[in-house]
Design an enzyme around this catalytic site. Structure first.
Site, PDB file in Angstrom:
ATOM      1  N   SER A 238       1.097  -1.580   0.327  1.00 29.95           N
ATOM      2  CA  SER A 238       0.395  -0.073   0.112  1.00 29.95           C
ATOM      3  C   SER A 238       0.937   1.404   0.046  1.00 29.95           C
ATOM      4  CB  SER A 238      -1.299   0.165   1.153  1.00 29.95           C
ATOM      5  OG  SER A 238      -0.111  -0.098   2.443  1.00 29.95           O
TER       6      SER A 238
ATOM      7  N   THR B 296     -41.001  24.716 -11.902  1.00 28.86           N
ATOM      8  CA  THR B 296     -40.684  22.807 -10.923  1.00 28.86           C
ATOM      9  C   THR B 296     -41.000  22.226 -12.074  1.00 28.86           C
ATOM     10  OG1 THR B 296     -43.409  23.318 -10.804  1.00 28.86           O
ATOM     11  CG2 THR B 296     -41.171  24.309  -8.999  1.00 28.86           C
ATOM     12  N   HIS B 297     -40.550  21.295 -12.106  1.00 26.13           N
ATOM     13  CA  HIS B 297     -40.093  20.447 -12.880  1.00 26.13           C
ATOM     14  C   HIS B 297     -39.519  20.731 -14.528  1.00 26.13           C
ATOM     15  CE1 HIS B 297     -43.719  18.284 -10.863  1.00 26.13           C
ATOM     16  NE2 HIS B 297     -44.047  19.138 -10.455  1.00 26.13           N
TER      17      HIS B 297
ATOM     18  N   GLU C 231     -19.436  20.928 -16.297  1.00 25.52           N
ATOM     19  CA  GLU C 231     -19.594  19.659 -16.005  1.00 25.52           C
ATOM     20  C   GLU C 231     -18.699  18.637 -15.913  1.00 25.52           C
ATOM     21  OE1 GLU C 231     -20.751  18.585 -20.907  1.00 25.52           O
ATOM     22  OE2 GLU C 231     -20.076  20.776 -21.123  1.00 25.52           O
TER      23      GLU C 231
ATOM     24  N   LYS D  74      -8.573   3.480   2.637  1.00 25.65           N
ATOM     25  CA  LYS D  74      -7.740   4.973   2.953  1.00 25.65           C
ATOM     26  C   LYS D  74      -8.054   5.182   0.605  1.00 25.65           C
ATOM     27  CE  LYS D  74      -4.669   2.549   4.422  1.00 25.65           C
ATOM     28  NZ  LYS D  74      -5.551   1.797   5.131  1.00 25.65           N
TER      29      LYS D  74
ATOM     30  N   TYR E  20     -10.102  -5.908  13.402  1.00 28.08           N
ATOM     31  CA  TYR E  20      -9.639  -5.326  12.343  1.00 28.08           C
ATOM     32  C   TYR E  20      -9.516  -5.989  11.143  1.00 28.08           C
ATOM     33  CZ  TYR E  20      -6.101  -3.546   8.924  1.00 28.08           C
ATOM     34  OH  TYR E  20      -5.237  -3.418   7.285  1.00 28.08           O
TER      35      TYR E  20
ATOM     36  N   LYS F 177     -18.353  26.680 -31.396  1.00 26.23           N
ATOM     37  CA  LYS F 177     -18.594  25.901 -29.949  1.00 26.23           C
ATOM     38  C   LYS F 177     -18.256  26.568 -29.183  1.00 26.23           C
ATOM     39  CE  LYS F 177     -21.647  23.175 -29.108  1.00 26.23           C
ATOM     40  NZ  LYS F 177     -21.259  21.506 -28.386  1.00 26.23           N
TER      41      LYS F 177
ATOM     42  N   ASN G  39      -2.481  -1.488  13.450  1.00 27.81           N
ATOM     43  CA  ASN G  39      -3.910  -1.769  13.427  1.00 27.81           C
ATOM     44  C   ASN G  39      -4.223  -0.087  14.451  1.00 27.81           C
ATOM     45  OD1 ASN G  39      -3.515  -4.042  12.680  1.00 27.81           O
ATOM     46  ND2 ASN G  39      -4.243  -4.941  14.410  1.00 27.81           N
TER      47      ASN G  39
ATOM     48  N   SER H 283     -14.828  22.930 -29.323  1.00 31.73           N
ATOM     49  CA  SER H 283     -14.680  22.383 -29.998  1.00 31.73           C
ATOM     50  C   SER H 283     -13.950  22.186 -31.419  1.00 31.73           C
ATOM     51  CB  SER H 283     -16.316  22.207 -30.462  1.00 31.73           C
ATOM     52  OG  SER H 283     -15.776  21.151 -31.558  1.00 31.73           O
TER      53      SER H 283
ATOM     54  N   GLN I 211      -7.690  -1.588   4.678  1.00 33.62           N
ATOM     55  CA  GLN I 211      -6.675  -0.904   3.706  1.00 33.62           C
ATOM     56  C   GLN I 211      -7.595  -0.865   2.782  1.00 33.62           C
ATOM     57  OE1 GLN I 211      -3.037  -2.917   3.556  1.00 33.62           O
ATOM     58  NE2 GLN I 211      -2.548  -2.403   1.807  1.00 33.62           N
TER      59      GLN I 211
ATOM     60  N   ASN J  38     -17.932  25.390 -24.755  1.00 31.43           N
ATOM     61  CA  ASN J  38     -18.705  24.664 -24.042  1.00 31.43           C
ATOM     62  C   ASN J  38     -18.696  24.333 -22.884  1.00 31.43           C
ATOM     63  OD1 ASN J  38     -19.780  22.793 -26.400  1.00 31.43           O
ATOM     64  ND2 ASN J  38     -17.646  22.247 -26.779  1.00 31.43           N
TER      65      ASN J  38
HETATM   66  N1  ARG Z   1      -1.094  -1.013   5.963  1.00 33.34           N
HETATM   67  C1  ARG Z   1      -2.930  -1.696   6.884  1.00 33.34           C
HETATM   68  C2  ARG Z   1      -3.587  -0.994   6.498  1.00 33.34           C
HETATM   69  O1  ARG Z   1      -3.982   0.142   5.640  1.00 33.34           O
HETATM   70  C3  ARG Z   1      -2.220  -1.141   8.339  1.00 33.34           C
HETATM   71  C4  ARG Z   1      -2.899  -1.730   9.429  1.00 33.34           C
HETATM   72  C5  ARG Z   1      -2.366  -3.995   8.898  1.00 33.34           C
HETATM   73  N2  ARG Z   1      -2.296  -4.996  10.004  1.00 33.34           N
HETATM   74  C6  ARG Z   1      -2.159  -5.453   9.730  1.00 33.34           C
HETATM   75  N3  ARG Z   1      -2.896  -6.411  11.235  1.00 33.34           N
HETATM   76  N4  ARG Z   1      -1.911  -6.107   8.529  1.00 33.34           N
HETATM   77  O2  ARG Z   1      -4.835  -0.866   7.354  1.00 33.34           O
END
Ligand code: ARG
Length: 466
Positions: free
Chosen positions: A27, A159-160, A294, A329, A321, A287, A114, A281, A326, A289
């Protein structure tokens, strides 16, 4: 990959991870952006380990010095990830050991990735919300400024997507600003609810080392400490709340974007989007735009997707956990990045709009937009609304057949349909400017009320500590 790589769990294994498995789990390419928060957590942790004598003064000095050096490397873009770095936490520990030797391996005591990762993400979002609020306020300010400039310009209200009743343009623009005000409230609310320290939760059940959760909270500026270590490491509600706020904000920006697209069409002819926020365009030379509006509308699809993605990831996860987490993110980062692009672009688009006052005024009165006003005048003359509605509806239908607006209807037709009304009052009744002013007692578009509304909005836009 080698044993000294940034992998934090090699001890019980004899085989190296499979290449595909490793690539799936890695990651660093996205969690790298958490480095300031991860280092802040590590400094707080080093202080705690010093307090409980797991680190000597020398160890602590070496570790904090190395953490600072690592921070500089990230800041200047010189931090090098190695092939064996699985995630940011591992990469930082690997570098720590490179910089200060075996003592670097002491920092991991009493914590887990964790509790580290959810602390990092909370810190990240606490900052990110501040930036988003500035962006939301920027769009609101652009709407407020535009509303001020066109405050009492007549415009047809819909409206509508059918012409309904006349309004003033300031009222219409401020309607979007109030939706954004609720968004700002949701982000602020999300920020206050995520303001919880999770360090000390360990992997799930705390630690036997006497680390003080309150000390982490104080060091990292969290308002509160989590109540339950299992909830602390399993909870991603704060990220869901953030993504929900982002998705709804996206929906509001998209609705505004859709209106800009409509307004700038020849068919509406309400407004022209500035050159800087329009594109041409490649084939049609004429054009012009409204691409920015958009694109903002289009980007909302990903904001909604980000929310759904995390909700689906969480659904069905047992405590505590799980590695699925993971996946929290990338949607969060995507939403932050998307809003960082969309908000200023939308603010600029709004600021660039040039409205066509005559066109707006000409369409404001058309389409029998004052039929309700006529029916309400009958009500004031004692006619039950049900009857008034019926009669004015029939009158509209007659006028439609004759191809005229109410104001142009033959006097005898009007007299026959509306005997209770004084003929002299009719022109005022059918004048859109008087019509908006007649709404002074309600939530409607009376210009004086719209001015007061604008003043109230402006007071909310004054920054109050981020
Ligand atoms: N890279 C992991 C995450 O984003 C960190 C936590 C990993 N924990 C584990 N027990 N493998 O969640």
């Amino acid at each position: 990959m080698t044993a000294e790589a940034g992998r934090l769990w090699g001890g019980r294994f004899t085989e190296e991870p499979d290449e595909a498995a490793w690539r799936l789990g890695r990651s660093v390419h996205f969690d790298v952006r958490l480095w300031p928060h991860d280092l802040a957590g590590s400094r707080a942790h080093a202080d705690e380990l010093l307090r409980i004598d797991v680190l000597s003064d020398d160890d602590h000095r070496d570790i904090v010095g190395a953490l600072d050096a690592i921070g500089e490397e990230f800041r200047f873009g010189t931090f090098r990830f190695s092939e064996g770095d699985e995630d940011l936490h591992g990469a930082i520990e690997r570098r720590l050991v490179e910089l200060c030797g075996a003592v670097g391996g002491r920092l991991r005591a009493g914590r887990s990735r964790n509790d580290q990762i959810c602390s990092d993400l909370r810190l990240y979002l606490r900052d990110a919300v501040g930036g988003i609020l500035v962006g939301v306020r920027g769009v609101q300010s652009a709407l407020a400024q535009k509303a001020e400039a066109v405050l009492d310009w007549l415009a047809p209200g819909y409206t509508h997507l059918q012409r309904a009743q006349p309004v003033v343009l300031g009222h219409h623009l401020l309607a979007h600003a109030w939706a954004l005000d609720r968004d700002a409230g949701r982000f602020a609310d999300c920020r206050s609810r995520l303001d919880v320290s999770t360090l000390g939760a360990g992997a799930l059940a705390g630690t036997t080392l006497p680390l003080d959760p309150a000390a982490y909270a104080a060091a990292l500026g969290f308002a509160r400490v989590a109540e339950n270590s299992m909830d602390a490491v399993a909870d991603r509600d704060f990220a869901v709340e953030f993504l929900a706020a982002a998705a709804l904000l996206g929906v509001h920006l998209s609705r505004l974007g859709e209106e800009v697209v409509l307004w700038s069409s020849a068919e509406f002819g309400w407004a022209r989007v500035g050159d800087a926020f329009s594109t041409g365009s490649s084939i049609m030379p004429q054009k012009r735009n409204p691409d920015v509006a958009e694109l903002v509308r289009g980007k909302t699809g990903r904001l909604i997707g980000d929310l759904v993605s995390l909700l689906v990831t969480l659904k069905g996860l047992p405590l505590t956990y799980n590695r699925d987490l993971q996946e929290d993110k990338e949607p969060v980062f995507d939403a932050v990045d998307t809003l960082a692009l969309a908000l200023p672009a939308m603010a600029g688009t709004v600021a660039s709009l040039v409205f066509d006052r005559d066109r707006l005024a000409a369409t404001a009165a058309g389409g029998f937009a004052l039929a309700t006003d006529v029916a309400e005048a009958l009500v004031r003359a004692g006619v039950p609304f049900r009857t008034a509605h019926e009669r004015v509806g029939a009158l509209v239908s007659d006028c439609e057949r004759a191809g005229v607006e109410l104001a142009a209807a033959a006097p005898d037709v009007l007299r026959a349909a509306l005997p209770e009304l004084d003929a002299g009052a009719l022109p005022g009744l059918l004048d859109p400017q008087s019509a908006v002013a007649r709404r002074a007692a309600t939530l409607g578009p009376d210009p004086a009320r719209v001015q007061a509304q604008l003043d109230r909005l402006r007071r909310r836009l004054v920054p109050r500590g981020g």
